[in-house]
Design a protein around this motif. Structure first.
Motif, PDB file in Angstrom:
ATOM      1  N   LEU A   1      -2.974  15.257   5.277  1.00  0.00           N
ATOM      2  CA  LEU A   1      -3.377  14.265   6.258  1.00  0.00           C
ATOM      3  C   LEU A   1      -4.611  14.719   7.027  1.00  0.00           C
ATOM      4  CD1 LEU A   1      -2.928  11.605   7.717  1.00  0.00           C
ATOM      5  CD2 LEU A   1      -1.239  12.741   9.169  1.00  0.00           C
ATOM      6  N   LEU A   2      -4.674  15.991   7.345  1.00  0.00           N
ATOM      7  CA  LEU A   2      -5.842  16.517   8.059  1.00  0.00           C
ATOM      8  C   LEU A   2      -7.106  16.376   7.225  1.00  0.00           C
ATOM      9  CD1 LEU A   2      -4.295  19.746   9.648  1.00  0.00           C
ATOM     10  CD2 LEU A   2      -4.778  17.574  10.786  1.00  0.00           C
ATOM     11  N   GLU A   3      -7.015  16.711   5.927  1.00  0.00           N
ATOM     12  CA  GLU A   3      -8.218  16.611   5.102  1.00  0.00           C
ATOM     13  C   GLU A   3      -8.592  15.157   4.844  1.00  0.00           C
ATOM     14  OE1 GLU A   3      -7.247  19.018   1.731  1.00  0.00           O
ATOM     15  OE2 GLU A   3      -6.294  17.375   0.620  1.00  0.00           O
ATOM     16  N   LEU A   4      -7.605  14.260   4.788  1.00  0.00           N
ATOM     17  CA  LEU A   4      -7.904  12.839   4.669  1.00  0.00           C
ATOM     18  C   LEU A   4      -8.598  12.334   5.920  1.00  0.00           C
ATOM     19  CD1 LEU A   4      -7.601  10.148   3.111  1.00  0.00           C
ATOM     20  CD2 LEU A   4      -5.359   9.884   4.210  1.00  0.00           C
ATOM     21  N   CYS A   5      -8.167  12.827   7.061  1.00  0.00           N
ATOM     22  CA  CYS A   5      -8.759  12.434   8.341  1.00  0.00           C
ATOM     23  C   CYS A   5     -10.211  12.910   8.436  1.00  0.00           C
ATOM     24  CB  CYS A   5      -7.926  13.035   9.466  1.00  0.00           C
ATOM     25  SG  CYS A   5      -8.209  12.287  11.067  1.00  0.00           S
ATOM     26  N   VAL A   6     -10.458  14.159   8.088  1.00  0.00           N
ATOM     27  CA  VAL A   6     -11.825  14.689   8.094  1.00  0.00           C
ATOM     28  C   VAL A   6     -12.699  13.892   7.141  1.00  0.00           C
ATOM     29  CG1 VAL A   6     -13.270  16.694   7.586  1.00  0.00           C
ATOM     30  CG2 VAL A   6     -11.074  17.012   8.741  1.00  0.00           C
TER      31      VAL A   6
ATOM     32  N   ASP B   1       5.778   2.262  11.355  1.00  0.00           N
ATOM     33  CA  ASP B   1       5.591   3.136  10.196  1.00  0.00           C
ATOM     34  C   ASP B   1       4.172   3.681  10.083  1.00  0.00           C
ATOM     35  OD1 ASP B   1       4.392   0.735   9.576  1.00  0.00           O
ATOM     36  OD2 ASP B   1       5.355   0.506   7.622  1.00  0.00           O
ATOM     37  N   LEU B   2       3.354   3.437  11.103  1.00  0.00           N
ATOM     38  CA  LEU B   2       1.995   4.001  11.136  1.00  0.00           C
ATOM     39  C   LEU B   2       1.860   4.986  12.294  1.00  0.00           C
ATOM     40  CD1 LEU B   2      -0.069   0.787  10.268  1.00  0.00           C
ATOM     41  CD2 LEU B   2       0.873   2.527   8.731  1.00  0.00           C
ATOM     42  N   GLY B   3       2.373   4.640  13.452  1.00  0.00           N
ATOM     43  CA  GLY B   3       2.616   5.614  14.510  1.00  0.00           C
ATOM     44  C   GLY B   3       1.455   6.089  15.352  1.00  0.00           C
ATOM     45  N   TYR B   4       0.334   5.391  15.339  1.00  0.00           N
ATOM     46  CA  TYR B   4      -0.823   5.882  16.101  1.00  0.00           C
ATOM     47  C   TYR B   4      -0.614   5.796  17.608  1.00  0.00           C
ATOM     48  CZ  TYR B   4      -3.528   6.416  11.895  1.00  0.00           C
ATOM     49  OH  TYR B   4      -3.966   6.857  10.670  1.00  0.00           O
ATOM     50  N   LEU B   5       0.186   4.830  18.049  1.00  0.00           N
ATOM     51  CA  LEU B   5       0.374   4.641  19.483  1.00  0.00           C
ATOM     52  C   LEU B   5       1.732   5.156  19.956  1.00  0.00           C
ATOM     53  CD1 LEU B   5      -1.215   1.097  19.853  1.00  0.00           C
ATOM     54  CD2 LEU B   5      -2.252   3.313  20.344  1.00  0.00           C
TER      55      LEU B   5
ATOM     56  N   TYR C   1       0.835  -1.196   0.000  1.00  0.00           N
ATOM     57  CA  TYR C   1       0.000   0.000   0.000  1.00  0.00           C
ATOM     58  C   TYR C   1       0.871   1.247   0.000  1.00  0.00           C
ATOM     59  CZ  TYR C   1      -4.109  -2.806   1.244  1.00  0.00           C
ATOM     60  OH  TYR C   1      -5.132  -3.710   1.250  1.00  0.00           O
ATOM     61  N   ARG C   2       0.398   2.267  -0.683  1.00  0.00           N
ATOM     62  CA  ARG C   2       1.071   3.556  -0.619  1.00  0.00           C
ATOM     63  C   ARG C   2       0.951   4.092   0.802  1.00  0.00           C
ATOM     64  NH1 ARG C   2      -0.098   8.973  -4.365  1.00  0.00           N
ATOM     65  NH2 ARG C   2       1.378  10.317  -3.261  1.00  0.00           N
ATOM     66  N   PRO C   3       2.054   4.586   1.358  1.00  0.00           N
ATOM     67  CA  PRO C   3       1.975   5.053   2.751  1.00  0.00           C
ATOM     68  C   PRO C   3       1.166   6.334   2.894  1.00  0.00           C
ATOM     69  CG  PRO C   3       4.135   5.537   1.828  1.00  0.00           C
ATOM     70  CD  PRO C   3       3.415   4.689   0.819  1.00  0.00           C
ATOM     71  N   VAL C   4       0.613   6.490   4.066  1.00  0.00           N
ATOM     72  CA  VAL C   4      -0.077   7.717   4.470  1.00  0.00           C
ATOM     73  C   VAL C   4       0.836   8.425   5.469  1.00  0.00           C
ATOM     74  CG1 VAL C   4      -2.075   8.604   5.769  1.00  0.00           C
ATOM     75  CG2 VAL C   4      -2.379   6.777   4.077  1.00  0.00           C
ATOM     76  N   PRO C   5       0.974   9.732   5.396  1.00  0.00           N
ATOM     77  CA  PRO C   5       1.863  10.422   6.354  1.00  0.00           C
ATOM     78  C   PRO C   5       1.465  10.115   7.796  1.00  0.00           C
ATOM     79  CG  PRO C   5       1.143  11.934   4.621  1.00  0.00           C
ATOM     80  CD  PRO C   5       0.352  10.674   4.444  1.00  0.00           C
ATOM     81  N   MET C   6       2.462  10.033   8.676  1.00  0.00           N
ATOM     82  CA  MET C   6       2.181   9.800  10.090  1.00  0.00           C
ATOM     83  C   MET C   6       1.770  11.101  10.756  1.00  0.00           C
ATOM     84  SD  MET C   6       4.651   6.910  11.753  1.00  0.00           S
ATOM     85  CE  MET C   6       6.263   7.453  11.248  1.00  0.00           C
ATOM     86  N   HIS C   7       0.860  10.989  11.719  1.00  0.00           N
ATOM     87  CA  HIS C   7       0.412  12.154  12.470  1.00  0.00           C
ATOM     88  C   HIS C   7       1.531  12.682  13.363  1.00  0.00           C
ATOM     89  CE1 HIS C   7      -3.898  12.329  11.561  1.00  0.00           C
ATOM     90  NE2 HIS C   7      -3.887  11.008  11.559  1.00  0.00           N
ATOM     91  N   SER C   8       1.472  13.968  13.619  1.00  0.00           N
ATOM     92  CA  SER C   8       2.392  14.619  14.547  1.00  0.00           C
ATOM     93  C   SER C   8       1.662  15.838  15.112  1.00  0.00           C
ATOM     94  CB  SER C   8       3.676  15.049  13.840  1.00  0.00           C
ATOM     95  OG  SER C   8       3.404  16.023  12.846  1.00  0.00           O
ATOM     96  N   LYS C   9       2.336  16.604  15.928  1.00  0.00           N
ATOM     97  CA  LYS C   9       1.704  17.794  16.474  1.00  0.00           C
ATOM     98  C   LYS C   9       1.258  18.741  15.362  1.00  0.00           C
ATOM     99  CE  LYS C   9       2.421  21.738  19.554  1.00  0.00           C
ATOM    100  NZ  LYS C   9       2.119  22.734  18.502  1.00  0.00           N
TER     101      LYS C   9
END
Length: 474
Positions: free
Chosen positions: A101-106, A375-379, A87-95
């Motif tokens: 990434l924000l618009e993908l999340c919304v 490489d996903l970084g949610y936790l 799969y093509r990666p999705v940028p990891m969240h950060s501060k």
């Protein structure tokens, strides 16, 4: 208002998908989608070719069409990427997450709630983990854009969520406190999101409806704290016991582990329902309540009803890969199903219930054979660097990388990569350079052994309707 007796658990990643939530809400109960990592789920659905065209249909109704077009251009692959391609990666969240990434999340939260609400008039809820803080603001806003009726949140103390809901009603900017290890007074640790940043010439949107907020608690003290100190209205509670699947609260007093290596819970971990009733807010009991008798007992104790996860996790409509559903259901019928409350598996440090399944990361040899990668970084944990900037680390990443960021080496032992494993659970495993697929790691409540009760006579699977019918004693 009249609340449902049954809340379907918000099981992530993607197990409580829109198909399951829609089925449950169509039956007059509260269907709940998991809000965890929805941006990844949506991106991978699109890269798999968007079977059925559901994501694209929902994106056509997204209020920000330019953002929707960018998402489709970036991730949609006609016919799918192929099972042997990564799969093509999705940028990891950060501060300070990038706008894409924000618009993908919304958009992903909008899509999931929109699809769950199609075809019926009942409310739909969404479940978040307070521990996963980076995407909380855009996720809440996306869900509200789609008309979500309830927001459920556990794995932390979500004191600031009610105020965020109030602000998003009128599309106002909001902040959320980010937990940063080692932070000092004066450090900027606030997450920020302004819905107006998504607008690109669109006409202003009308006010949104504020969803009801139901935090998930494991003690009366936490309930009282939320009522007294939250920055807005709390509308009720989910009272979750240690037999529930997923993450559990640690036992009070941190007693020694059992002979099998599991956390030991006792009377101190029971919620005082008498005191809880005095707060005057509706509550639902969760964990070991998934039966008609469990519902009757909950109602007799003054609860509005029950939240049920495990029974719905293995029904036809859940997002769990059908192969794993059948394997676990066979175990339950054979009497060999087993759930282990693992004190180490989760990078969060919370006990995590793991269904024992051959070929999954619950098996020690599979865990040891996996190359450690984050490489996903949610936790990931946020921590303060010496220059006052914020760094990110995860105890399931390579041990050397964790140690280089100031983490104690011993903290990496036994930690599983839940982010990649939970995506594998729902049929979206990442393909590694060696051609290997990420392995699954299933979670379940202790009542997994009882799921055979929902099978109609002569059937090899069951539906959400079968679960609701059994629970209501119809």
């Amino acid at each position: 208002m009249e609340h449902p007796k049954i809340i379907q658990g918000g099981m992530g990643v993607g197990v409580s998908g829109w198909t399951l939530a829609r089925a449950v809400s169509s039956l007059g109960q509260l269907g709940v989608v998991s809000g965890t990592a929805l941006e990844l789920v949506l991106a991978r659905r699109l890269q798999d070719g968007d079977p059925g065209g559901h994501v694209r249909r929902a994106l056509e109704r997204f209020p920000f069409p330019r953002a929707a077009a960018r998402i489709l251009s970036r991730y949609f692959l006609e016919g799918g990427k192929g099972t042997d391609k990564p799969y093509r990666p999705v940028p990891m969240h950060s501060k300070d997450s990038p706008k894409e990434l924000l618009e993908l999340c919304v958009a992903s939260n909008f899509v999931e709630v929109f699809l769950a609400r199609e075809g019926h008039g009942g409310p739909v809820g969404i479940n978040f983990l307070e521990k996963i803080q980076f995407p909380v603001l855009p996720s809440l806003y996306g869900a509200m854009l789609a008309g979500v009726g309830y927001v459920l949140m556990g794995a932390g103390i979500p004191l600031k969520v009610p105020g965020v809901l109030d602000l998003f009603v009128n599309h106002e900017s909001a902040t959320y406190p980010l937990s940063v290890t080692g932070a000092r007074e004066g450090d900027d640790t606030a997450l920020r999101f302004d819905p107006r940043d998504l607008q690109e010439g669109e006409v202003g949107l009308p006010p949104l409806k504020r969803p009801l907020f139901l935090p998930i608690i494991s003690s009366y003290t936490l309930a009282l704290t939320l009522v007294r100190k939250a920055n807005g209205r709390v509308d009720g509670f989910i009272v979750e016991g240690p037999t529930a699947g997923g993450h559990n609260a640690p036992p009070r007093g941190r007693p020694p582990l059992s002979a099998t290596g599991e956390p030991v819970y006792g009377e101190r971990d029971a919620v005082d329902l008498g005191k809880l009733r005095e707060l005057g807010l509706p509550f639902w009991l969760a964990g070991g309540c998934g039966s008609a008798e469990g519902l009757r007992k909950a109602l007799a104790a003054g609860a509005q009803g029950i939240q049920v996860g495990t029974a719905f996790a293995f029904c036809n409509e859940s997002g769990l890969d059908a192969r794993y559903k059948q394997l676990v259901l066979k175990q339950a019928l054979d009497g060999t199903a087993r759930v282990f409350t693992d004190p180490l598996a989760s990078p969060t440090g919370f006990p995590f219930k793991v269904a024992q399944l051959e070929g999954s990361l619950s098996v020690e040899k599979e865990y040891l054979a996996r190359t450690r990668v984050c490489d996903l970084g949610y936790l990931r944990e946020s921590y303060r660097r010496e220059d006052a900037s914020i760094g990110y680390r995860c105890p399931s990443e390579p041990t050397a990388a964790w140690a280089a960021k100031g983490g104690a080496t011993g903290d990496t032992e036994g930690r599983r990569c839940l982010c990649n494993a939970l995506l594998a659970n729902i049929g979206h495993p990442q393909i590694r350079s060696e051609g290997l697929q990420e392995k699954p790691l299933l979670t379940s409540g202790d009542d997994l052994v009882e799921i055979g009760r929902y099978l109609p006579e002569g059937a090899s699977s069951y539906t959400a309707k079968d679960v609701v019918t059994k629970l209501l004693g119809v």
